[in-house]
Design an enzyme around this catalytic site. Structure first.
Site, PDB file in Angstrom:
ATOM      1  N   GLY A  31      14.217  -4.891  28.172  1.00  0.00           N
ATOM      2  CA  GLY A  31      15.433  -5.065  27.376  1.00  0.00           C
ATOM      3  C   GLY A  31      15.583  -6.482  26.849  1.00  0.00           C
ATOM      4  CB  ALA A  32      16.985  -9.300  26.619  1.00  0.00           C
ATOM      5  CG  LEU A  33      15.101  -4.287  23.226  1.00  0.00           C
ATOM      6  CD1 LEU A  33      15.230  -2.928  22.537  1.00  0.00           C
ATOM      7  CD2 LEU A  33      13.770  -4.362  23.980  1.00  0.00           C
ATOM      8  CG  HIS A  37      10.953  -6.437  23.106  1.00  0.00           C
ATOM      9  ND1 HIS A  37      11.965  -7.353  23.276  1.00  0.00           N
ATOM     10  CD2 HIS A  37      10.236  -6.467  24.254  1.00  0.00           C
ATOM     11  CE1 HIS A  37      11.862  -7.905  24.477  1.00  0.00           C
ATOM     12  NE2 HIS A  37      10.828  -7.394  25.091  1.00  0.00           N
ATOM     13  CE  LYS A 151       6.078 -14.891  25.331  1.00  0.00           C
ATOM     14  NZ  LYS A 151       6.355 -14.462  26.658  1.00  0.00           N
ATOM     15  CG  ASP A 152       3.893 -10.722  28.676  1.00  0.00           C
ATOM     16  OD1 ASP A 152       4.316 -11.577  29.453  1.00  0.00           O
ATOM     17  OD2 ASP A 152       4.589 -10.251  27.752  1.00  0.00           O
ATOM     18  CB  SER A 187      10.143 -15.052  25.255  1.00  0.00           C
ATOM     19  OG  SER A 187      10.520 -14.845  26.601  1.00  0.00           O
TER      20      SER A 187
HETATM   21  P1  AMP Z   1       9.289  -7.561  28.372  1.00  0.00           P
HETATM   22  O1  AMP Z   1      10.573  -6.921  27.971  1.00  0.00           O
HETATM   23  O2  AMP Z   1       9.313  -9.061  28.334  1.00  0.00           O
HETATM   24  O3  AMP Z   1       8.726  -6.993  29.641  1.00  0.00           O
HETATM   25  O4  AMP Z   1       8.240  -7.174  27.245  1.00  0.00           O
HETATM   26  C1  AMP Z   1       7.992  -5.841  26.906  1.00  0.00           C
HETATM   27  C2  AMP Z   1       6.769  -5.786  26.042  1.00  0.00           C
HETATM   28  O5  AMP Z   1       6.976  -6.559  24.853  1.00  0.00           O
HETATM   29  C3  AMP Z   1       5.534  -6.383  26.748  1.00  0.00           C
HETATM   30  O6  AMP Z   1       4.409  -5.577  26.441  1.00  0.00           O
HETATM   31  C4  AMP Z   1       5.423  -7.756  26.093  1.00  0.00           C
HETATM   32  O7  AMP Z   1       4.109  -8.273  26.091  1.00  0.00           O
HETATM   33  C5  AMP Z   1       5.903  -7.458  24.684  1.00  0.00           C
HETATM   34  N1  AMP Z   1       6.346  -8.686  24.014  1.00  0.00           N
HETATM   35  C6  AMP Z   1       7.180  -9.619  24.511  1.00  0.00           C
HETATM   36  N2  AMP Z   1       7.320 -10.636  23.644  1.00  0.00           N
HETATM   37  C7  AMP Z   1       6.525 -10.343  22.584  1.00  0.00           C
HETATM   38  C8  AMP Z   1       6.228 -11.010  21.352  1.00  0.00           C
HETATM   39  N3  AMP Z   1       6.752 -12.188  21.043  1.00  0.00           N
HETATM   40  N4  AMP Z   1       5.381 -10.400  20.488  1.00  0.00           N
HETATM   41  C9  AMP Z   1       4.828  -9.186  20.793  1.00  0.00           C
HETATM   42  N5  AMP Z   1       5.078  -8.503  21.935  1.00  0.00           N
HETATM   43  C10 AMP Z   1       5.911  -9.079  22.820  1.00  0.00           C
END
Ligand code: AMP
Length: 282
Positions: A31-33, A37, A151-152, A187
């Site tokens: 979340g916190a999209l 995302h 990113k991850d 992020s």
């Molecule tokens: P998170 O909510 O941080 O767990 O991220 C969910 C998904 O979004 C994960 O697969 C992350 O790698 C991806 N993600 C996070 N930030 C970015 C970004 N800046 N660009 C592309 N994908 C991202």
């Protein structure tokens, strides 16, 4: 967009869709999209017939309880964004729904070298939590395609390992990192930065560019030292500024001019830990 809170509701809906022959894509998030995302959702929409997004702040992957407590939660804005881009299904489970037997006594995953280096080293237990939640979510969603962000970088390698070792029939798509116009990787944690910290945060991207510019065959020690020194001078507490083999994540002290290489950084500004990476070779 359909919103489901329970595994049973979600599966009751998805089962018949699959029987009709629809190809499903899955985008797991906490979340916190942001647009990063959403770029994963766009990729899923292009490649599949039905896109499922999940929002679940997974308690088992936070090695630092303060980070978990402070993780931003913005559900109503998230729902609006997902509606706008036309995601088909949102799965919003509770902790009980994902871990019916509690969060202790979860399975252990053998991740070998990946768990000893970089994020594995600096965030003990983090990738165990990532595997626990992803294994469970993939079993629930049974998606044909899975979309995750570069990113991850190390997380993508961990999930690739999980899919292969557990024979999960989902194809992993790794989507390039989306950046703000000045280069800062998007992020959810950026929301926690003050205006001043947000300015400073840009130094991570600048350092990655610098590392790429400096790369040449020979010893890499100087490049890594320069990177750490630059970030430290800007006020970061650096966990690592490393260069690794892009396929194995083995840390490189020397570069032979041929091996695919990636630079990876993890550093704190105040209480916020940011990570980013950049491919150094074509
Ligand atoms: P998170 O909510 O941080 O767990 O991220 C969910 C998904 O979004 C994960 O697969 C992350 O790698 C991806 N993600 C996070 N930030 C970015 C970004 N800046 N660009 C592309 N994908 C991202």
């Amino acid at each position: 967009m359909l919103i489901f809170h329970t595994v049973q509701q979600l599966q009751k809906y998805l089962g018949p869709q699959r029987q009709k022959g629809l190809i499903t894509g899955f985008v797991p998030t906490m979340g916190a999209l942001h647009q990063g995302h959403l770029s994963l959702m766009e990729e899923s929409k292009k490649a599949t017939d039905l896109t499922v997004c999940s929002i679940f702040v997974n308690p088992t992957q936070f090695n630092d309880p303060k980070d978990f407590e402070k993780y931003p939660v913005t559900i109503s804005t998230d729902v609006e964004l997902l509606l706008k881009i036309g995601v088909d299904v949102l799965f919003l489970p509770s902790v009980k729904e994902i871990y019916p037997n509690g969060t202790n006594d979860q399975p252990h995953y053998d991740l070998g070298f990946l768990e000893t280096v970089l994020e594995g080293k600096y965030r003990p237990g983090h990738f165990q939590g990532v595997c626990q939640v992803m294994h469970r979510l993939l079993e629930i969603a049974k998606a044909d395609h899975l979309f995750m962000g570069q990113k991850d970088y190390q997380q993508c390698m961990v999930i690739d390992h999980l899919i292969n070792t557990k024979h999960i029939p989902a194809k992993l798509h790794i989507v390039p990192t989306l950046r703000e116009t000045d280069g800062l990787a998007m992020s959810s944690r950026n929301m926690r930065l003050t205006k001043e910290e947000r300015q400073t945060a840009l130094a991570i991207f600048q350092t990655l560019i610098q590392m790429k510019t400096e790369l040449q065959p020979g010893a890499l020690q100087k490049i890594k030292e320069n990177a750490t020194a630059f970030l430290t001078a800007k006020g970061f507490r650096v966990d690592y500024a490393e260069i690794a083999h892009a396929d194995s994540l083995a840390l490189l002290d020397n570069w032979n001019g041929n091996d695919p290489a990636v630079a990876l950084i993890a550093a704190y500004i105040g209480e916020v830990r940011l990570i980013d990476n950049m491919q150094l070779t074509a």
